[in-house]
Design a protein around this motif. Structure first.
Motif, PDB file in Angstrom:
ATOM      1  N   SER A  25       0.918   5.754  -0.219  1.00  0.00           N
ATOM      2  CA  SER A  25       0.130   6.978  -0.165  1.00  0.00           C
ATOM      3  C   SER A  25       0.381   7.842  -1.400  1.00  0.00           C
ATOM      4  CB  SER A  25       0.457   7.784   1.092  1.00  0.00           C
ATOM      5  OG  SER A  25       1.753   8.343   0.999  1.00  0.00           O
TER       6      SER A  25
ATOM      7  N   TYR B 150      -4.492   6.101   0.439  1.00  0.00           N
ATOM      8  CA  TYR B 150      -3.557   4.998   0.267  1.00  0.00           C
ATOM      9  C   TYR B 150      -4.046   4.094  -0.858  1.00  0.00           C
ATOM     10  CZ  TYR B 150      -1.702   6.540   4.709  1.00  0.00           C
ATOM     11  OH  TYR B 150      -1.149   7.301   5.708  1.00  0.00           O
TER      12      TYR B 150
ATOM     13  N   GLU C 237       0.872  -1.173   0.000  1.00  0.00           N
ATOM     14  CA  GLU C 237       0.000   0.000   0.000  1.00  0.00           C
ATOM     15  C   GLU C 237       0.910   1.224   0.000  1.00  0.00           C
ATOM     16  OE1 GLU C 237      -4.062   0.463   2.246  1.00  0.00           O
ATOM     17  OE2 GLU C 237      -2.432   1.009   3.603  1.00  0.00           O
TER      18      GLU C 237
ATOM     19  N   TYR D 249      -5.240  11.600   4.122  1.00  0.00           N
ATOM     20  CA  TYR D 249      -4.380  10.826   3.236  1.00  0.00           C
ATOM     21  C   TYR D 249      -5.161   9.752   2.479  1.00  0.00           C
ATOM     22  CZ  TYR D 249      -0.642  13.132   5.743  1.00  0.00           C
ATOM     23  OH  TYR D 249       0.178  14.083   6.286  1.00  0.00           O
TER      24      TYR D 249
END
Length: 90
Positions: free
Chosen positions: A32, A70, A30, A68
């Protein structure tokens, strides 16, 4: 895999920058948007534009946490696309 979905996946991968972003996501469990922006050396709005195309193509999943975002691979769509393409190799 429906033809409409196939064309969306192909369109999402039809751009060199999107392919590079896709590779970054593929190498990470993952990642960001901020990390992608830093690694690509492009402005955040440009990265967001390309990520949106990858999302619309179904290639990536997005998870929001606060401010954020992701991103991770959508392995189901990749598998379906791979199966579609493999029909032409036989």
């Amino acid at each position: 895999m429906a033809k409409v979905k196939i064309s969306k996946v192909a369109k999402a991968l039809a751009d060199e920058t999107r392919c590079k972003i896709f590779e970054l996501i593929a190498r990470s469990k993952e990642i960001s948007c901020k990390e992608i922006t830093e690694k690509m050396g492009l402005r955040q709005p440009t990265i967001s534009h390309h990520l949106k195309a990858l999302q619309e193509g179904g290639l990536v999943n997005v998870r929001r946490e606060g401010q954020y975002h992701y991103f991770s691979l959508n392995k189901q769509v990749l598998e379906e696309f791979s199966n579609y393409l493999s029909k032409f190799l036989n």
